[in-house]
Every structure is written in structure tokens, then in C-alpha cells.
Write an enzyme that holds these catalytic residues in place. Structure first.
Site, PDB file in Angstrom:
ATOM      1  N   ASP A 101       0.814  -1.224   0.000  1.00 30.29           N
ATOM      2  CA  ASP A 101       0.000   0.000   0.000  1.00 30.29           C
ATOM      3  C   ASP A 101       0.844   1.269   0.000  1.00 30.29           C
ATOM      4  O   ASP A 101       0.427   2.302   0.524  1.00 30.29           O
ATOM      5  CB  ASP A 101      -0.947   0.030   1.214  1.00 30.29           C
ATOM      6  CG  ASP A 101      -1.826  -1.208   1.293  1.00 30.29           C
ATOM      7  OD1 ASP A 101      -2.422  -1.549   0.258  1.00 30.29           O
ATOM      8  OD2 ASP A 101      -1.910  -1.814   2.367  1.00 30.29           O
TER       9      ASP A 101
ATOM     10  N   LYS B 169       2.524   2.005  -5.049  1.00 29.61           N
ATOM     11  CA  LYS B 169       3.252   1.403  -6.167  1.00 29.61           C
ATOM     12  C   LYS B 169       2.531   1.608  -7.489  1.00 29.61           C
ATOM     13  O   LYS B 169       3.168   1.701  -8.539  1.00 29.61           O
ATOM     14  CB  LYS B 169       3.447  -0.099  -5.926  1.00 29.61           C
ATOM     15  CG  LYS B 169       4.345  -0.456  -4.766  1.00 29.61           C
ATOM     16  CD  LYS B 169       4.568  -1.951  -4.674  1.00 29.61           C
ATOM     17  CE  LYS B 169       3.312  -2.729  -4.381  1.00 29.61           C
ATOM     18  NZ  LYS B 169       2.708  -2.400  -3.073  1.00 29.61           N
TER      19      LYS B 169
ATOM     20  N   GLY C  47      -4.283  -4.994  -4.150  1.00 29.04           N
ATOM     21  CA  GLY C  47      -5.086  -4.059  -4.926  1.00 29.04           C
ATOM     22  C   GLY C  47      -4.438  -2.699  -4.973  1.00 29.04           C
ATOM     23  O   GLY C  47      -3.772  -2.296  -4.021  1.00 29.04           O
ATOM     24  N   HIS C  48      -4.577  -2.003  -6.092  1.00 27.97           N
ATOM     25  CA  HIS C  48      -4.026  -0.657  -6.184  1.00 27.97           C
ATOM     26  C   HIS C  48      -4.838   0.181  -7.166  1.00 27.97           C
ATOM     27  O   HIS C  48      -5.504  -0.348  -8.048  1.00 27.97           O
ATOM     28  CB  HIS C  48      -2.544  -0.685  -6.580  1.00 27.97           C
ATOM     29  CG  HIS C  48      -2.246  -1.522  -7.784  1.00 27.97           C
ATOM     30  ND1 HIS C  48      -1.792  -2.823  -7.698  1.00 27.97           N
ATOM     31  CD2 HIS C  48      -2.343  -1.256  -9.101  1.00 27.97           C
ATOM     32  CE1 HIS C  48      -1.614  -3.314  -8.916  1.00 27.97           C
ATOM     33  NE2 HIS C  48      -1.944  -2.388  -9.781  1.00 27.97           N
TER      34      HIS C  48
ATOM     35  N   GLN D  51       2.203  -6.215  -2.730  1.00 28.07           N
ATOM     36  CA  GLN D  51       2.584  -6.182  -1.319  1.00 28.07           C
ATOM     37  C   GLN D  51       3.925  -5.451  -1.111  1.00 28.07           C
ATOM     38  O   GLN D  51       4.264  -4.561  -1.892  1.00 28.07           O
ATOM     39  CB  GLN D  51       2.607  -7.590  -0.722  1.00 28.07           C
ATOM     40  CG  GLN D  51       1.240  -8.220  -0.558  1.00 28.07           C
ATOM     41  CD  GLN D  51       0.856  -9.149  -1.687  1.00 28.07           C
ATOM     42  OE1 GLN D  51       1.668  -9.664  -2.430  1.00 28.07           O
ATOM     43  NE2 GLN D  51      -0.429  -9.358  -1.845  1.00 28.07           N
TER      44      GLN D  51
END
Length: 432
Positions: A13, A16, A40-41, A227
Site C-alpha cells: 500500500d 506502487k 489491490g491498487h 505487497q
């Protein structure tokens, strides 16, 4: 641009997605090298938000190869939903068929993986790890236990039939007798795998060796991880970790090209630090300051929606990440979150609560983390809006003092500074 691996350098988080998006525009092939749909991003592009879990964010650009590597585990139902959502945002089916390629060596997350992940987490009670319950750990467990189903197995019915005869009785025994859950018939699993095959078929890259060989010879490569270093299965805060290797070494394995191809490893750090789920967190702020960081930084998990725990930048962790993550340059995100702060703190060491011993060496035994408290260096805030700064020189003097100290402390150059969510709100201090 050099062949670059983008590595989360904290607990994930870190932002990235934005860094990957910026670098993807300069790359020819973007390779997702590990993890699953538990990551997730969000990418902000042309004032629109795109949410990614498995699809490399290079899909936003034409004429890019977006490759999901062998180190990734794929839950086809989740991937299908992700693609459908991205189509609604304007990415065409033609774009996906042209750009998205999946390694036939990637492993499939099966329905029983989802079942056992949730039940296993529940059985731990107060000792829970904080898994997203999306079957990632059990999928990797089966991979290394040599009882996994790979993408290529979906296209070999005879071989798949034999595998299921070996795997399914064991899985059903665990489901029924360990967790008291529903079991699966072979026909049910085969029907589900047929659905997976039909969905994945347009994207599976059976000529992946040629694709990667060509990329190695004459293309610019971006390796995209999920991650962060402190969630690495080997080097993270074990057992509160993910089930793969987010470090740049993981890019060499999961990407399928070996270590010598990677010329730069960009470690992504927030100007503070956050963590989702369980596990130790020495610089965590549970006061008004932590709430302020959480609110301004909008710290909620993309996959789970969980509120992220927030704390001051941990330099001890950062040094460790630079070492084991193979990080050669820093991309610092969310510096603008501190625009209204009177002072900013940076953890430069840990102090043992009983002995008073000071150390800047990261203790890998997480059971001992509660014995330490952070030692901080305090910086004056800049009390001004930096979100419109385009160059390093435009930043306030106090911001530059903070950044210079960070470079010196970590003995690593800062290449990218993010001062807002949009890709234009980015300062390039050194080249990558």
C-alpha cells in the site's frame, strides 16, 4: 529507462500503482511477477480512477505487453470481474486480447483454496494473521507441495483428470473432517475448470518463451510486484506475511528472466508508513496524529476497504528493505500529506524498553518487537501546499532538508517524489 523492478518497500500500500503507471508508459513489457488478487491498487489517469488486482496497469497504454508471470496465482473469477470492471472504464476487449498475456505456468486458485483460507483464519481466533481470505496462501501451499493446478493443465484434459484423482480426495478430507465444510465432486470441479479454461483461453501465452526472449533482447522491461518487503514470506514479519516474494529477487524468479535482466530496483516508500491487518508495527500512531495521517492520506485498503494503521516513517525498516529488497533507488509517495504538519518525525533507531539498548538493526524475530520503542529525529514542517511543485527546486526548504536526510540515512538516491495522486503530480529528482 533501465529494466526496472518496482518493489513495495514497507507493508504494501505504498503507492506502487502510480509509480508503476508512470514507468509503464516508458516500458515495452510490464510483468506482474508474484502475488494474487489479495493485492489491490488504484491508478489515477486522465482524472479517472482505475482499480487493479492482477492485471498489470500497463493495460492503460496501447502497444504494451502486459504479462502475468509464473510467480502469480490466479483466481479466474476475480480476474474476470476485474477485466469487466476495467472494460466499463473504457479499456476495450481488443486491447485486452492484444496486450494481456498469462503464463501457462501460473497456478490457479481453486474453490477449495478459498474455503480453507477463510476457515483456517477463523480457527486461529485471536492469533489470526489478517489474511484477505482469497485463497492465496493455500494456493501457494499446494504449489510448493506439488499438488497445484496450473493454467496449462486446463488445456490437457487427460492430465488434469489424473491430477484431480490425486488432489481432490485429500482436499475433501480436509474440508469435511478438519473444517466441517462442504466437499466437491470431481464433476463439479471439472465443470468449474472448464469455465476457467474458456475465460482464460484468449489470454494464455503458450509462446511465452519467445515473448520473454524477444523482450530480453530489445525491449524495456518493467517488473511489477504486489505487497511489500515486510510482507515477504522469507524476510517479512513472519508469520504476518504474504505467501510469495515481493522483493526484487522475486521478480527474477516470478518474471521468468533471471536476475541479470533487472538493472534497477525502485523501492516505493510512503513518507510515513501504513499497515493493513495484524502484525507488529513499532512506529504505529494510535492518537490524533495517526488519525490525521489516515484521514488526509485516505488510507483504506483497495481490496478489503479496511482502514490502514498509520505511523511515522520507520528508517530501521527502510534500511532493512534496501538491503534485502535489493533496492537501488527510492520512489517516495504522499509527501504532500504532511503539508499542514508543524513537525514530522522519522524513526532512526529502536530502544529496548528494559535495557535501554539502542539499535538501528531490524530485529527479525517479531515476537520481540513489543520490547522496543522508536527513537525519533524531528523535522520542522513546511506548512505550505507542495502539490503543484514540478521540480525538486520548487519544494520548500524544510521538505528538502527532510528528503536529503532520508537519502543520507538510507545511503540510497531518491529518484521520484510524489506530491499528489495524479501522475502529473510527480517530481523526478534522479533518473531511473
Amino acid at each position: 529507462m533501465k529494466n526496472t523492478a518496482v518493489v513495495g518497500a514497507q507493508f504494501g500500500d505504498e503507492g506502487k500503482a502510480k509509480i508503476t503507471d508512470i514507468l509503464a508508459s516508458k516500458a515495452d513489457i510490464i510483468i506482474r511477477y508474484q502475488g494474487g488478487c489479495n493485492a489491490g491498487h488504484t491508478v489515477v489517469y486522465n482524472n479517472k480512477k482505475y482499480k487493479f488486482h492482477l492485471v498489470p496497469s500497463g493495460i492503460l497504454y496501447e502497444n504494451k505487453i502486459c504479462f502475468i508471470g509464473a510467480g502469480v496465482v490466479i483466481y479466474p473469477e476475480n480476474l474476470k470481474n476485474e477485466i469487466e470492471e476495467l472494460k466499463k472504464e473504457g479499456i476495450s476487449e481488443e486491447q485486452f486480447k492484444k496486450s494481456l498475456k498469462i503464463s501457462p505456468l501460473a497456478h490457479i486458485t481453486m474453490p477449495y483454496h478459498i474455503d480453507t483460507d477463510g476457515a483456517g483464519e477463523k480457527s486461529l481466533g485471536q492469533n489470526k494473521i489478517g489474511t484477505t481470505k482469497k485463497g492465496i496462501g493455500p494456493t501457494y501451499t499446494d504449489k510448493y507441495n506439488r499438488k497445484g493446478i496450473r493454467v496449462e493443465d486446463l488445456f490437457n484434459e487427460k492430465s488434469l483428470d489424473k491430477k484431480l484423482d490425486i488432489i481432490l480426495p485429500e482436499k475433501n478430507a480436509v474440508l469435511e473432517h478438519v473444517y466441517g465444510l462442504k466437499t466437491y465432486t470431481k464433476e463439479e470441479i471439472k465443470a468449474k475448470l472448464k469455465e476457467y479454461k474458456e475465460f482464460l483461453a484468449p489470454y494464455v501465452c503458450f509462446d511465452w518463451q519467445k515473448v520473454l526472449s524477444d523482450a530480453k533482447e530489445n525491449k524495456t522491461i518493467l517488473f511489477e510486484g504486489a505487497q511489500g518487503v515486510l510482507l515477504d514470506i522469507d524476510y517479512g514479519t513472519y508469520p504476518f506475511v504474504t505467501s510469495s516474494n515481493p522483493i526484487s529477487g522475486g521478480a527474477a524468479v516470478g518474471g521468468g528472466m533471471g536476475a541479470m535482466v533487472i538493472q534497477e530496483a525502485a523501492g516505493v516508500f510512503k513518507a510515513y508508513i501504513t499497515r493493513v491487518g495484524e502484525g507488529p508495527f513499532i512506529t504505529e500512531l494510535t492518537d490524533e496524529t495517526g488519525d490525521k495521517i489516515q484521514t488526509i492520506g485516505a488510507e483504506f485498503g483497495v481490496t478489503t476497504g479496511r482502514k490502514r494503521r498509520c505511523g511515522w516513517f520507520d528508517g530501521v525498516i527502510a534500511k532493512y528493505s534496501v538491503l534485502v529488497g535489493g533496492i537501488s533507488s527510492i520512489a517516495l509517495t504522499k509527501l504532500d500529506v504532511f503539508d499542514t504538519f508543524d513537525e514530522i518525525k522519522l524513526c532512526v533507531a529502536y530502544k529496548h524498553k528494559t535495557t535501554g539498548e539502542i539499535t538501528d538493526v531490524y530485529p527479525t524475530d517479531v515476537s520481540k518487537h513489543s520490547e522496543y520503542e522508536p527513537v525519533y529525529k524531528t523535522f520542522k514542517g513546511w506548512k505550505s501546499d507542495i502539490s503543484k511543485a514540478k521540480t525538486y527546486e520548487e519544494l520548500p526548504e524544510n521538505a528538502k532538508i527532510y528528503l536529503s536526510y532520508l537519502e543520507e540515512y538510507l545511503n540510497t538516491k531518491i529518484s521520484i517524489i510524489s506530491v499528489g495522486p495524479d501522475r502529473e503530480q510527480t517530481i523526478f529528482k534522479n533518473s531511473i
